[in-house]
Write a protein that holds these residues in place. Structure first.
Motif, short mmCIF file in Angstrom:
data_model
loop_
_atom_site.label_atom_id
_atom_site.label_comp_id
_atom_site.label_asym_id
_atom_site.label_seq_id
_atom_site.Cartn_x
_atom_site.Cartn_y
_atom_site.Cartn_z
N ASP A 61 -66.54 -24.93 -77.21
CA ASP A 61 -67.83 -25.43 -76.73
C ASP A 61 -69.01 -24.64 -77.28
N TYR A 62 -68.86 -23.32 -77.40
CA TYR A 62 -70.00 -22.51 -77.83
C TYR A 62 -69.92 -22.13 -79.30
N PHE A 63 -68.75 -21.68 -79.75
CA PHE A 63 -68.62 -21.20 -81.12
C PHE A 63 -68.15 -22.27 -82.10
N SER A 64 -67.86 -23.48 -81.59
CA SER A 64 -67.39 -24.60 -82.43
C SER A 64 -66.13 -24.23 -83.20
N MET A 65 -65.25 -23.47 -82.55
CA MET A 65 -63.97 -23.10 -83.15
C MET A 65 -62.86 -23.81 -82.37
N CYS A 66 -62.86 -25.12 -82.45
CA CYS A 66 -61.95 -25.91 -81.62
C CYS A 66 -60.50 -25.85 -82.08
N ASP A 67 -60.26 -25.29 -83.27
CA ASP A 67 -58.88 -25.14 -83.72
C ASP A 67 -58.25 -23.86 -83.18
N GLY A 68 -59.03 -23.09 -82.40
CA GLY A 68 -58.49 -21.87 -81.79
C GLY A 68 -58.58 -20.65 -82.69
N THR A 69 -59.00 -20.81 -83.93
CA THR A 69 -59.12 -19.69 -84.85
C THR A 69 -60.37 -18.89 -84.52
N SER A 70 -60.19 -17.60 -84.26
CA SER A 70 -61.33 -16.75 -83.87
C SER A 70 -61.40 -15.49 -84.71
N ASN A 71 -60.93 -15.56 -85.96
CA ASN A 71 -60.89 -14.37 -86.81
C ASN A 71 -62.26 -13.74 -86.98
N SER A 72 -63.30 -14.56 -87.04
CA SER A 72 -64.64 -14.03 -87.24
C SER A 72 -65.14 -13.23 -86.04
N LEU A 73 -64.47 -13.37 -84.89
CA LEU A 73 -64.87 -12.64 -83.69
C LEU A 73 -63.99 -11.42 -83.41
N ASN A 74 -62.96 -11.23 -84.23
CA ASN A 74 -62.02 -10.14 -83.97
C ASN A 74 -62.63 -8.76 -84.15
N MET A 75 -63.74 -8.66 -84.86
CA MET A 75 -64.39 -7.37 -85.08
C MET A 75 -65.06 -6.86 -83.81
N TYR A 76 -65.31 -7.74 -82.86
CA TYR A 76 -65.98 -7.34 -81.63
C TYR A 76 -64.98 -6.86 -80.60
N ASN A 77 -65.30 -5.78 -79.94
CA ASN A 77 -64.41 -5.27 -78.90
C ASN A 77 -65.20 -4.43 -77.91
N MET A 78 -64.57 -4.15 -76.78
CA MET A 78 -65.14 -3.30 -75.75
C MET A 78 -64.04 -2.40 -75.22
N GLN A 79 -64.45 -1.33 -74.61
CA GLN A 79 -63.48 -0.43 -73.99
C GLN A 79 -63.12 -0.99 -72.60
N LEU A 80 -62.20 -1.92 -72.59
CA LEU A 80 -61.77 -2.57 -71.35
C LEU A 80 -60.36 -2.13 -70.99
N PRO A 81 -60.00 -2.23 -69.71
CA PRO A 81 -58.66 -1.78 -69.28
C PRO A 81 -57.54 -2.50 -70.00
N GLN A 82 -56.56 -1.74 -70.44
CA GLN A 82 -55.32 -2.28 -70.97
C GLN A 82 -54.18 -1.41 -70.47
N ILE A 83 -52.98 -1.95 -70.51
CA ILE A 83 -51.78 -1.21 -70.10
C ILE A 83 -51.15 -0.60 -71.34
N ARG A 84 -51.10 0.72 -71.36
CA ARG A 84 -50.60 1.45 -72.52
C ARG A 84 -49.22 2.03 -72.24
N LYS A 85 -48.61 2.56 -73.26
CA LYS A 85 -47.28 3.15 -73.13
C LYS A 85 -47.26 4.26 -72.08
N ARG A 86 -48.34 5.03 -72.01
CA ARG A 86 -48.40 6.14 -71.06
C ARG A 86 -48.43 5.69 -69.60
N ASP A 87 -48.70 4.41 -69.37
CA ASP A 87 -48.76 3.89 -68.01
C ASP A 87 -47.39 3.57 -67.43
#
Length: 208
Positions: A61-87
């Motif tokens: 709807d917003y990025f017009s990537m209706c095929d599900g491909t989002s490679n152009s957005l993969n460079m963006y990230n945030m420090q958000l919670p994830q489950i790591r091996k140490r957990d």
């Protein structure tokens, strides 16, 4: 100053790949399971399904990537919670108490980010409301001691607040990229949570 330079950095999102080998069996219906169901996997799958579907819808709807491909957005990230091996949530070194604490803390940390998504996502907020309410039910049903829950709640209250973009990143593009990154990372967090729940439910008592 652009959104990337201020608080988004290109780092690894999660130890799990975005399209993991388990993705084929991470499907569920649009109806949440009963809160009284002791099998927590359907509820976790329901939450994961909403996150992934909302992300796909936003990409279209917003990025017009209706095929599900989002490679152009993969460079963006945030420090958000994830489950790591140490957990200790993975089968090779599973520790139930430590893993559950990390999962509950992760959900608590995601609350403000998911509220941000709710306020700014393009489309139906009812699905995001369902994701938020179902996440609360799942956290309440996880078998964690009440005193530990109280300690986590106190820590959460001490850093309570809403998530807002930096003043220099208030363009609509920045907001929608942020929504995309939050949904992407939350879906990955849910994948790890689902696997941990599966292991807890299938492992012999001696392994927990």
């Amino acid at each position: 100053m652009g959104v990337t330079a201020v608080w988004m950095v290109p780092v690894a999102v999660s130890p799990l790949p975005e399209a993991s080998g388990d993705s084929a069996d991470l499907s569920t219906t649009g109806t949440p399971p009963s809160a009284g169901n002791p099998n927590l996997e359907p509820l976790a799958l329901f939450i994961w399904n909403i996150a992934t579907e909302q992300r796909k819808r936003q990409l279209c709807d917003y990025f017009s990537m209706c095929d599900g491909t989002s490679n152009s957005l993969n460079m963006y990230n945030m420090q958000l919670p994830q489950i790591r091996k140490r957990d200790k949530c993975f089968e090779s070194s599973f520790q139930k108490k430590k893993c559950l604490i990390r999962i509950v803390q992760g959900f608590q940390d995601y609350k403000k980010y998911l509220q941000f998504v709710r306020q700014r996502i393009v489309g139906d907020n009812l699905q995001v409301d369902a994701m938020l309410s179902s996440s609360k039910i799942l956290v309440d049903l996880l078998p964690l001691e009440s005193k530990i829950r109280e300690r986590i709640a106190q820590q959460d209250n001490s850093k309570e607040g809403t998530f807002n973009l930096d003043e220099s990143t208030k363009t609509d593009w920045d907001k929608q990229v942020t929504v995309h990154v939050i949904l992407r990372n939350f879906a990955l967090f849910m994948e790890s949570t689902i696997r941990a729940i599966r292991f807890m439910q299938s492992a012999p008592a001696t392994a927990l």
